[in-house]
Design a protein around this motif. Structure first.
Motif, PDB file in Angstrom:
ATOM      1  N   ALA A 167     -50.507 -54.974 -11.239  1.00 31.46           N
ATOM      2  CA  ALA A 167     -49.399 -54.216 -10.659  1.00 31.46           C
ATOM      3  C   ALA A 167     -49.885 -53.020  -9.851  1.00 31.46           C
ATOM      4  O   ALA A 167     -49.087 -52.368  -9.180  1.00 31.46           O
ATOM      5  N   GLY A 168     -51.177 -52.731  -9.918  1.00 36.84           N
ATOM      6  CA  GLY A 168     -51.726 -51.610  -9.175  1.00 36.84           C
ATOM      7  C   GLY A 168     -51.908 -50.351  -9.989  1.00 36.84           C
ATOM      8  O   GLY A 168     -52.468 -49.363  -9.509  1.00 36.84           O
ATOM      9  N   GLY A 198     -46.852 -48.092 -10.756  1.00 42.45           N
ATOM     10  CA  GLY A 198     -47.376 -48.792  -9.587  1.00 42.45           C
ATOM     11  C   GLY A 198     -48.675 -48.165  -9.143  1.00 42.45           C
ATOM     12  O   GLY A 198     -49.386 -47.523  -9.941  1.00 42.45           O
ATOM     13  N   ALA A 199     -49.003 -48.329  -7.885  1.00 42.74           N
ATOM     14  CA  ALA A 199     -50.275 -47.857  -7.352  1.00 42.74           C
ATOM     15  C   ALA A 199     -50.456 -46.361  -7.606  1.00 42.74           C
ATOM     16  O   ALA A 199     -49.566 -45.559  -7.305  1.00 42.74           O
ATOM     17  N   ARG A 229     -55.907 -59.202  -2.120  1.00 40.32           N
ATOM     18  CA  ARG A 229     -55.791 -57.849  -2.680  1.00 40.32           C
ATOM     19  C   ARG A 229     -56.834 -57.656  -3.769  1.00 40.32           C
ATOM     20  O   ARG A 229     -57.098 -58.560  -4.571  1.00 40.32           O
ATOM     21  N   SER A 230     -57.394 -56.472  -3.830  1.00 42.43           N
ATOM     22  CA  SER A 230     -58.422 -56.209  -4.842  1.00 42.43           C
ATOM     23  C   SER A 230     -57.868 -56.372  -6.244  1.00 42.43           C
ATOM     24  O   SER A 230     -58.577 -56.823  -7.155  1.00 42.43           O
ATOM     25  N   GLU A 231     -56.575 -56.025  -6.439  1.00 41.71           N
ATOM     26  CA  GLU A 231     -55.990 -56.167  -7.773  1.00 41.71           C
ATOM     27  C   GLU A 231     -55.980 -57.626  -8.224  1.00 41.71           C
ATOM     28  O   GLU A 231     -56.121 -57.924  -9.416  1.00 41.71           O
ATOM     29  N   GLN A 251     -43.250 -53.238 -13.501  1.00 39.55           N
ATOM     30  CA  GLN A 251     -42.751 -53.089 -12.134  1.00 39.55           C
ATOM     31  C   GLN A 251     -41.751 -51.943 -12.034  1.00 39.55           C
ATOM     32  O   GLN A 251     -41.682 -51.250 -11.018  1.00 39.55           O
ATOM     33  N   LYS A 258     -53.303 -48.094 -13.338  1.00 37.14           N
ATOM     34  CA  LYS A 258     -54.550 -47.998 -14.097  1.00 37.14           C
ATOM     35  C   LYS A 258     -54.243 -48.031 -15.589  1.00 37.14           C
ATOM     36  O   LYS A 258     -53.583 -47.132 -16.111  1.00 37.14           O
TER      37      LYS A 258
END
Length: 388
Positions: A134-135, A112-113, A8-10, A108, A137
């Motif tokens: 966690a996705g 999130g994203a 995953r990129s994160e 969490q 920003k």
């Protein structure tokens, strides 16, 4: 294609800790005084270790309450009642695998994203790092430094809020700056969160390491019961338990089951014998903590006096926590200089580049150590400053 490209990129983009990079470079050098990490120099007190050892000897090695054993949650309620002057219920507390897991769980639950989380910078790098993993920003809002110390302009925080913002992370007293929010600032942040329907993740782990009174102002002083505030905390700092990795969350009782579920799907709880040590820390550790705070105050004054006398070190005397965040005239790249300081002064500092926006030219010195070590380290740094 490399293996790493399939992650995953994160995960791939999670930043390397700038603190650890310097520590890895200097670790093990003879005579080096390590002031890079956020911990003291004392081992865990014996009354805490013995309580854990008794639990271990009694066979407390099985699965246990994922929220924390009832006795520890009761001790957390007593501890908060003593220091915050109001009643607390055991049902408000959950035990976590350190303050870092408490932060991860809070993230969490709230972001999130595609979401954004605001934090005040310069900041402990683990929070924006965890938000990114966690996705979400992480959005930095810079604290201001003036002749009167560090301040938070809440209007700047509000200007950073977008329709994607889910939470505001507030660390007060602050690592690394020592900034400590007054009640008016906390009220303004809480008012903003109420108006925008945002969560506050309150990191008040240094609340008792406060040099302007008994403890630092807290959201607990001004909040209503149903305010959207999650408190993250740890046993690490107060009771010399950094290596134990045990902390806690304080949440509204209505959120208990949700957070227990998050614990279930991450660590499934903290070892019961370790929780016995935590109970001893809370119930028997006030005198130890008071002595550590007084020693830190003296160490702060020693470091400030010696570095201030150089005429080239610039800083605001920290109101709380146990870090001196300072610049040196003529030094712009704190990362390169931190490696040089290891080589030439045999002192380990954390470079300000590790703490994000606004910290690039600073160094963080942890003064939570023996007074003679702090004095020696400050003298070595003063000599280095005179030669650059």
């Amino acid at each position: 294609m490399k293996l790493i490209d399939d992650l995953r990129s994160e995960a791939r983009l999670a930043p390397e800790s700038g603190i650890v990079a310097v520590a890895n470079y200097g670790w093990g050098r003879a005579g080096l005084i390590p002031l890079w990490a956020g911990e003291g120099d004392l081992p865990t007190p014996e009354f805490i270790s013995q309580a854990a050892a008794r639990g271990l000897s009694a066979g407390e090695t099985f699965y246990t309450w994922q929220r924390g054993i009832p006795e520890l949650r009761q001790a957390l309620a007593r501890y908060h009642a003593r220091h915050f002057g109001k009643a607390f219920a055991p049902e408000e507390f959950l035990v976590t695998g350190g303050g870092m897991q408490a932060i991860q769980l809070a993230l969490q639950a709230t972001a999130g994203a595609g979401d954004e989380v605001i934090y005040l910078s310069p900041a402990w790098p683990n929070f924006p790092g965890a938000a990114g993993v966690a996705g979400a920003k992480p959005v930095a809002v810079r604290l201001d430094q003036t002749g009167n110390g560090w301040t938070c302009e809440v209007a700047k925080v509000e200007a950073a809020v977008t329709d994607r913002t889910r939470a505001i992370f507030v660390n007060s007293p602050s690592n690394p700056t020592g900034w400590t929010a007054d009640l008016d600032t906390l009220r303004a942040i809480l008012d903003l969160a109420r108006r925008k329907n945002l969560w506050i993740i309150a990191d008040e782990i240094y609340a008792l390491f406060h040099y302007g009174g008994v403890r630092a102002p807290s959201f607990m002083d001004i909040m209503d019961e149903d305010d959207r505030i999650l408190f993250v905390n740890t046993f690490s700092k107060n009771w010399a338990m950094t290596g134990w990795r045990i902390g806690w969350l304080r949440v509204h009782p209505a959120l208990q089951q949700t957070f227990e579920n998050l614990i279930q799907y991450s660590t499934s709880g903290v070892a019961q014998f370790m929780q016995r040590g935590a109970i001893a820390a809370l119930d028997e550790g006030d005198d130890f903590l008071a002595a550590q705070i007084e020693r830190a105050r003296q160490a702060r004054d020693i470091a400030c006096d010696i570095l201030g006398a150089t005429g080239r070190a610039r800083f605001s005397v920290p109101q709380g926590a146990f870090y001196l965040f300072f610049t040196v005239d003529g030094i712009a790249d704190s990362r390169a200089a931190a490696f040089e300081i290891v080589d030439r002064a045999n002192v380990g500092l954390a470079p300000g580049t590790a703490f994000g926006e606004g910290g690039e030219a600073f160094f963080r010195l942890c003064f939570h150590r023996r007074l003679d070590q702090v004095e020696e380290a400050a003298n070595r740094l003063a000599e280095w400053i005179r030669t650059v």
